[in-house]
Scaffold this active site. Structure first.
Site, PDB file in Angstrom:
ATOM      1  N   SER A 101      33.756  46.325  49.282  1.00 29.17           N
ATOM      2  CA  SER A 101      34.379  45.893  50.526  1.00 29.17           C
ATOM      3  C   SER A 101      35.866  45.681  50.298  1.00 29.17           C
ATOM      4  O   SER A 101      36.353  45.702  49.161  1.00 29.17           O
ATOM      5  CB  SER A 101      33.745  44.591  51.015  1.00 29.17           C
ATOM      6  OG  SER A 101      34.057  43.528  50.122  1.00 29.17           O
ATOM      7  N   LYS A 102      36.593  45.431  51.377  1.00 24.75           N
ATOM      8  CA  LYS A 102      38.032  45.180  51.263  1.00 24.75           C
ATOM      9  C   LYS A 102      38.295  43.959  50.390  1.00 24.75           C
ATOM     10  O   LYS A 102      39.243  43.936  49.611  1.00 24.75           O
ATOM     11  CB  LYS A 102      38.638  44.988  52.652  1.00 24.75           C
ATOM     12  CG  LYS A 102      40.157  44.861  52.642  1.00 24.75           C
ATOM     13  CD  LYS A 102      40.725  44.868  54.045  1.00 24.75           C
ATOM     14  CE  LYS A 102      42.254  44.787  53.994  1.00 24.75           C
ATOM     15  NZ  LYS A 102      42.849  44.812  55.357  1.00 24.75           N
TER      16      LYS A 102
END
Length: 462
Positions: free
Chosen positions: A239-240
């Site tokens: 994920s970011k």
């Protein structure tokens, strides 16, 4: 000739998974004296972002990944796609589908009730009647109705799909005439001579559909390499928050491109137990056959370790250029090379260098409160004042060290009796490069001024 490509869609910024894919394609082409192409797949006119396109190109420039020929933009190639769609229509390998929304909804409802996989049922595959009015047709390709679609993947080995499980007569042109992703990819790869396609295995389900198009158009099918995804340290999709962020954010964090590329190449590829590779080395040894079948794990600490290594070992001019790219120009300061060599020894990121440089270059405006409570008392202040009085001429760092040792011996003191007080006075911090190097850079006169200002501030406390 080996020809590879990287073909991002400019609907978002380039993230590290995409950069790794680009790097693998780049290295394979360079090793074999082939070509590496950059193609912007901007056919989704509603979602395209000019800023995202610029960011992709900027990321390539920052990383030093050069590409052959000009950048190809799919949005400028619509006439080419229409030509090949018409070719399939003329050869009866594709057809107009007039299925209405009501027909589609009814078909989906029937399939769901029967617990069948939603799919087009081919009702207009051999349609010869009068087209229904008021329908803008899509164009579908005639996919095989049975048998297998097989190919050899350079990473995963032989892969085979049942035709009736994976492909129906899928759409190759929308009702507005615009071509779909799988169609444009095939036409472009074939016309650009792409021989090898290295991409993430999230594209694996697209491959049988693309093979159908290759064969329908009479194009040679390239060799595919589907690379496993990058996972977080917990084994989940990256994920970011874990690091799947815009590549240029790594620049803003003070990561060197050499470190980032070295880090990414090892996320799924290995060469014995080696960890550190220059780009020239990678161009000689990289091979997609050594890419792992398993997903790799993102570890920011490993990236920091590599970044620290490159900060210590890159040539001065290279490091100076990267700092300038962050808005920090060493050349405006005295002794820039000495300053950088002093700072790089302790830095994990370029931001560490910039912050430490500011601490040393500028007279402190405030002092670390915890450091004052821990290290400063009346005795240390007295020792520091005496030390400043004895400073009388410019020295090299080694000479300042000798001077300090003599001072300590003459007054029966130890280094701990003065070191942190001196560091606080000169930098405002309790952590810095060698205090003797700081003295050399700041100089005797400015050092005395900083010590006197520190003493004035401390007199209000002690």
């Amino acid at each position: 000739m080996i020809v590879t490509r990287f073909a991002p869609s400019p609907t978002g910024y380039l993230h590290i998974g995409g950069l790794r894919t680009a790097l693998y394609n780049y290295l394979y082409a360079r090793k074999n004296g082939g070509k590496f192409l950059l193609r912007i797949e901007d056919t989704d006119l509603k979602r395209n972002s000019l800023e995202a396109t610029k960011a992709i190109i900027e990321a390539f420039k920052w990383c030093g990944l050069d590409y052959d020929s000009e950048i190809f933009y799919q949005s400028k190639r619509f006439d080419i796609y229409k030509k090949y769609i018409q070719k399939l229509l003329d050869e009866k390998k594709a057809y107009y589908c007039y299925m209405s929304k009501d027909e589609l909804d009814a078909l989906r409802a029937t399939q769901e009730a029967a617990k069948q996989r939603p799919r087009y049922d081919g009702r207009y595959r051999d349609f010869v009647g009068t087209p229904p009015s008021g329908i803008s047709p899509v164009i579908r390709i005639k996919a095989p109705l049975d048998g297998d679609i097989s190919f050899y993947d350079g990473i995963k080995g032989r892969i085979s799909f049942k035709a009736d499980d994976i492909v129906d007569d899928f759409i190759i042109a929308r009702s507005d005439g615009s071509p779909t992703y799988n169609f444009t990819v095939v036409v472009d790869d074939a016309l650009m001579g792409v021989s090898d396609v290295i991409r993430g295995d999230d594209h694996l389900s697209n491959t049988p559909k693309q093979i159908v198009i290759y064969e329908a158009l009479g194009f040679a099918v390239p060799k595919f390499y589907h690379v496993a995804m990058i996972h977080s340290s917990s084994g989940k999709k990256l994920s970011k928050r874990d690091g799947a962020t815009d590549v240029m954010e790594y620049k803003a964090m003070g990561i060197l491109p050499e470190a980032l590329l070295n880090f990414l190449v090892r996320l799924g590829w290995s060469h014995g137990d080696d960890e550190i590779f220059s780009m020239d080395e990678l161009k000689n040894i990289f091979s997609p056959e050594h890419i792992s079948k398993s997903a790799s794990s993102y570890d920011f600490k490993k990236l920091e370790w590599l970044n620290e290594y490159y900060i210590k070992n890159l040539p001065y001019e290279n490091l100076k250029k990267n700092l300038k790219g962050l808005g920090f120009d060493l050349d405006i300061f005295k002794k820039p090379e000495f300053l950088l060599d002093m700072l790089r020894a302790r830095a994990k990121t370029l931001l560490d260098i910039i912050q430490s440089a500011k601490d040393i270059i500028n007279q402190p405006q405030k002092y670390d409160e915890k450091g004052i409570k821990k290290f400063i008392n009346e005795n240390t202040l007295k020792n520091l004042q005496l030390y400043a009085q004895k400073l009388d001429k410019e020295h090299k760092a080694a000479d300042f060290e000798n001077f300090t040792n003599t001072f300590l011996k003459d007054y029966d003191l130890e280094l701990k009796d003065i070191a942190q007080a001196l560091r606080l006075a000169l930098t405002g911090k309790t952590v810095s490069p060698s205090i003797f190097e700081v003295l050399e850079f700041v100089g005797v006169d400015d050092s005395k001024k900083r010590i006197e200002l520190f003493l004035e501030n401390m007199r209000a406390i002690f």
